[in-house]
Design a protein around this motif. Structure first.
Motif, PDB file in Angstrom:
ATOM      1  N   LYS A 129       5.690 -79.433 -53.377  1.00 62.44           N
ATOM      2  CA  LYS A 129       4.946 -78.552 -54.282  1.00 62.44           C
ATOM      3  C   LYS A 129       5.154 -77.088 -53.941  1.00 62.44           C
ATOM      4  O   LYS A 129       5.322 -76.244 -54.820  1.00 62.44           O
ATOM      5  CB  LYS A 129       3.452 -78.856 -54.190  1.00 62.44           C
ATOM      6  N   GLN A 163      -1.472 -74.538 -60.155  1.00 62.10           N
ATOM      7  CA  GLN A 163      -0.695 -75.208 -59.111  1.00 62.10           C
ATOM      8  C   GLN A 163      -1.180 -74.774 -57.725  1.00 62.10           C
ATOM      9  O   GLN A 163      -1.291 -75.574 -56.802  1.00 62.10           O
ATOM     10  CB  GLN A 163       0.771 -74.828 -59.293  1.00 62.10           C
ATOM     11  N   THR A 167      -2.620 -77.119 -54.890  1.00 58.24           N
ATOM     12  CA  THR A 167      -2.017 -77.183 -53.552  1.00 58.24           C
ATOM     13  C   THR A 167      -3.027 -76.762 -52.490  1.00 58.24           C
ATOM     14  O   THR A 167      -3.104 -77.369 -51.426  1.00 58.24           O
ATOM     15  CB  THR A 167      -0.779 -76.270 -53.477  1.00 58.24           C
TER      16      THR A 167
ATOM     17  N   ARG B   4      -4.353 -82.792 -65.185  1.00 55.67           N
ATOM     18  CA  ARG B   4      -3.970 -82.630 -63.782  1.00 55.67           C
ATOM     19  C   ARG B   4      -4.829 -83.534 -62.909  1.00 55.67           C
ATOM     20  O   ARG B   4      -6.056 -83.491 -62.987  1.00 55.67           O
ATOM     21  CB  ARG B   4      -4.135 -81.181 -63.320  1.00 55.67           C
ATOM     22  N   GLY B   9      -0.914 -83.788 -59.138  1.00 58.28           N
ATOM     23  CA  GLY B   9       0.049 -83.199 -60.051  1.00 58.28           C
ATOM     24  C   GLY B   9      -0.350 -83.393 -61.506  1.00 58.28           C
ATOM     25  O   GLY B   9      -1.419 -83.928 -61.806  1.00 58.28           O
ATOM     26  N   ASP B  60       6.757 -80.714 -60.860  1.00 62.39           N
ATOM     27  CA  ASP B  60       5.943 -79.654 -60.278  1.00 62.39           C
ATOM     28  C   ASP B  60       6.356 -78.270 -60.786  1.00 62.39           C
ATOM     29  O   ASP B  60       5.590 -77.324 -60.734  1.00 62.39           O
ATOM     30  CB  ASP B  60       6.046 -79.688 -58.746  1.00 62.39           C
TER      31      ASP B  60
END
Lengths: 243, 99
Positions: A129, A163, A167, B4, B9, B60
């Motif tokens: 990621k 994202q 993460t 999500r 992911g 991703d």
């Protein structure tokens, strides 16, 4: 109440708008975020390494305990041979409790191993990621300098922000789990250090002493018999006494 | 619709799946209100399972934002609640000024 998933999404987006609000130089911001993620990932890696060390320590304790089992069994046999069933019982009681400790230690090690594997696989996932994030940020930086307008970042930055939140949480949870595992490993270590398990070796003295007394007196008896045999009178007296 | 799975992911899901997820979502909310953690976990696990089985995993590198975010099932009830507060569970995105 709005749906759970909607609210989760809202929170993630709120995190992002906070970030964008602070962005003076988005390019710099993105680089910084990337560095931060790398640092966090390093922590996770270190954590996993620590857990492996703790696990090895536990495995070492396991083999000590196994040796102890053999020794206790020998002692029980020795005590029985000397007709001291009480001592044999003591040794076997210790052996049983050492066996229980060994079982729980084995269980702990198995659990640690399972968690360790999970951590390693999530660490790999995070790695991927963060790598994806790295290339995303380069795309965005290029768009930004080309358009020279913060507005342009819009949708892409939202995606990257999401994202990052994802993460960030994943790394945080991986760290928590690593810490949990370390705590568990050191709990067992402490237990051993505190003597709960060590009992079988250090508190052995009484059992050891009595057993060594038996063998001493057995040796004395043997010596006595030998001397009596040399003198050649002992046997006769003995017979007389028995009659 | 893009979903999500938080910490995992993104997935593209069909409208049909979306409808089923909404139902599970309602039940999850009810479970939170009742403080019924096993039930909440069960609903979240089912949502994860459905999305992973029937959704299409997006790479991703995909930069689109998600329409909804599904929290991980292994969060405690308290953590799930915390997730909804802005200072909550998700760490603040690292900011240059904080350095």
């Amino acid at each position: 109440m709005a749906g759970l998933t909607q609210r989760a999404s809202t929170v993630v987006k709120a995190k992002l708008s906070k970030l964008i609000g602070r962005m003076e130089d988005p390019a710099e911001q993105l680089d910084y975020s990337y560095e931060e993620q790398l640092k966090l990932l390093q922590n996770v890696k270190r954590g996993i390494a620590d857990v492996v060390t703790s696990k090895k320590r536990l495995q070492l304790q396991t083999s000590k305990l196994e040796q102890e089992l053999v020794k206790l069994e020998d002692q029980a046999r020795q005590a029985l041979a000397a007709g001291r069933e009480d001592l044999a019982r003591q040794a076997l009681e210790r052996k049983t409790s050492a066996q229980q400790q060994l079982r729980s230690l084995d269980e702990q090690i198995t659990q640690l191993e399972a968690q360790q594997e999970k951590l390693i696989s999530s660490e790999r996932q995070l790695n991927a990621k963060i790598e994806a994030f790295r290339s995303q940020k380069e795309v965005i930086k290029a768009q930004y300098s080309a358009a020279e307008a913060q507005v342009r970042i819009g949708e892409a930055a939202s995606g990257i922000g999401e994202q990052m939140a994802d993460t960030g949480l994943a790394i945080q949870r991986a760290r928590e789990k690593t810490e949990e595992m370390q705590a568990r490993a050191s709990a067992v270590d402490e237990l051993i250090a505190a003597g709960t398990l060590e009992d079988f070796t250090s508190d052995q003295s009484q059992l050891d002493r009595e057993l060594s007394q038996i063998s001493t007196s057995q040796e004395v008896d043997a010596e006595l018999a030998r001397l009596k045999g040399e003198i050649g009178t002992g046997g006769g007296e003995q017979k007389q006494l028995e009659q | 619709m893009i979903v999500r799975l938080l910490t995992e992911g993104q997935y593209e899901v069909s409208e049909d799946l979306q409808a089923r997820l909404n139902e599970l979502d309602d039940r999850a909310v009810a479970a939170i209100d009742r403080e019924d953690e096993p039930e909440l976990d069960a609903q979240l696990e089912e949502m994860w399972r459905l999305v992973q089985a029937e959704g299409e995993r997006l790479p991703d590198e995909d930069l689109r934002t998600s329409d909804v975010v599904i929290p991980p099932a292994d969060l405690t009830l308290a953590e799930t609640r915390e997730l909804f507060s802005e200072e909550g569970l998700i760490p603040d995105l690292p900011s240059g000024q904080a350095a």
